[in-house]
Design a protein around this motif. Structure first.
Motif, mmCIF file in Angstrom:
data_model
loop_
_atom_site.group_PDB
_atom_site.id
_atom_site.type_symbol
_atom_site.label_atom_id
_atom_site.label_comp_id
_atom_site.label_asym_id
_atom_site.label_seq_id
_atom_site.Cartn_x
_atom_site.Cartn_y
_atom_site.Cartn_z
ATOM 1 N N ARG A 1 2.764 -5.432 -8.662
ATOM 2 C CA ARG A 1 3.693 -6.149 -7.770
ATOM 3 C C ARG A 1 2.992 -7.334 -7.109
ATOM 4 O O ARG A 1 3.570 -8.416 -7.007
ATOM 5 N N GLU A 2 1.753 -7.145 -6.676
ATOM 6 C CA GLU A 2 1.015 -8.259 -6.074
ATOM 7 C C GLU A 2 0.804 -9.380 -7.097
ATOM 8 O O GLU A 2 0.951 -10.554 -6.769
ATOM 9 N N ARG A 3 0.479 -9.022 -8.328
ATOM 10 C CA ARG A 3 0.325 -10.046 -9.385
ATOM 11 C C ARG A 3 1.640 -10.796 -9.593
ATOM 12 O O ARG A 3 1.650 -12.022 -9.728
ATOM 13 N N ASP A 4 2.754 -10.064 -9.616
ATOM 14 C CA ASP A 4 4.067 -10.696 -9.799
ATOM 15 C C ASP A 4 4.375 -11.661 -8.656
ATOM 16 O O ASP A 4 4.885 -12.762 -8.882
ATOM 17 N N ILE A 5 4.065 -11.253 -7.445
ATOM 18 C CA ILE A 5 4.323 -12.107 -6.285
ATOM 19 C C ILE A 5 3.453 -13.351 -6.339
ATOM 20 O O ILE A 5 3.941 -14.476 -6.157
ATOM 21 N N ARG A 6 2.168 -13.170 -6.586
ATOM 22 C CA ARG A 6 1.254 -14.328 -6.647
ATOM 23 C C ARG A 6 1.673 -15.300 -7.752
ATOM 24 O O ARG A 6 1.659 -16.518 -7.560
ATOM 25 N N ARG A 7 2.052 -14.764 -8.910
ATOM 26 C CA ARG A 7 2.499 -15.608 -10.024
ATOM 27 C C ARG A 7 3.763 -16.380 -9.629
ATOM 28 O O ARG A 7 3.867 -17.582 -9.865
ATOM 29 N N SER B 1 0.820 -1.214 0.000
ATOM 30 C CA SER B 1 0.000 0.000 0.000
ATOM 31 C C SER B 1 0.852 1.261 0.000
ATOM 32 O O SER B 1 0.354 2.352 -0.275
ATOM 33 N N LEU B 2 2.135 1.119 0.267
ATOM 34 C CA LEU B 2 3.047 2.260 0.225
ATOM 35 C C LEU B 2 3.363 2.678 -1.213
ATOM 36 O O LEU B 2 3.878 3.760 -1.439
ATOM 37 N N LEU B 3 3.038 1.815 -2.165
ATOM 38 C CA LEU B 3 3.286 2.083 -3.581
ATOM 39 C C LEU B 3 2.065 2.744 -4.211
ATOM 40 O O LEU B 3 0.963 2.711 -3.653
ATOM 41 N N GLU B 4 2.249 3.312 -5.390
ATOM 42 C CA GLU B 4 1.113 3.819 -6.158
ATOM 43 C C GLU B 4 0.197 2.644 -6.489
ATOM 44 O O GLU B 4 0.649 1.506 -6.611
ATOM 45 N N ASP B 5 -1.102 2.903 -6.668
ATOM 46 C CA ASP B 5 -2.075 1.828 -6.862
ATOM 47 C C ASP B 5 -1.713 0.869 -7.984
ATOM 48 O O ASP B 5 -1.717 -0.339 -7.797
ATOM 49 N N ALA B 6 -1.399 1.398 -9.154
ATOM 50 C CA ALA B 6 -1.085 0.546 -10.305
ATOM 51 C C ALA B 6 0.174 -0.281 -10.049
ATOM 52 O O ALA B 6 0.229 -1.464 -10.395
ATOM 53 N N GLU B 7 1.165 0.328 -9.442
ATOM 54 C CA GLU B 7 2.410 -0.377 -9.143
ATOM 55 C C GLU B 7 2.178 -1.464 -8.093
ATOM 56 O O GLU B 7 2.714 -2.571 -8.206
#
Length: 84
Positions: A33-39, A23-29
């Protein structure tokens, strides 16, 4: 056994499915990042933690190596996980 080194963001995703630090990042970023981690977690699964914070083993306090899960090249702490 194959070992992998995960950054703090991936550690919390793997252990607790907690992505609140993003949540410290911009929304799109943060979403990317969450998609990258989950993948990354899906590709490495099944994983088991292979470190002990109290004893200090299986932890690199500061690493310049990319995370084996999300492939982030941000420097920082890494925790060892093993594929089971």
């Amino acid at each position: 056994m194959e070992s992998f080194w995960l950054c703090d963001d991936c550690l919390f995703g793997a252990a607790y499915e907690d992505y609140s630090a993003l949540s410290l990042l911009e929304d799109a970023e943060a979403e990317q990042r969450e998609r990258d981690i989950r993948r990354g977690l899906m590709q490495l699964a099944p994983l088991s933690a292979d470190f002990d914070a109290e004893q200090g083993w299986g932890i690199q306090a500061f690493s310049r190596s990319p995370c084996d899960c999300c492939h982030s090249s941000l420097h920082g702490q890494r925790h060892r996980f093993t594929r089971i």
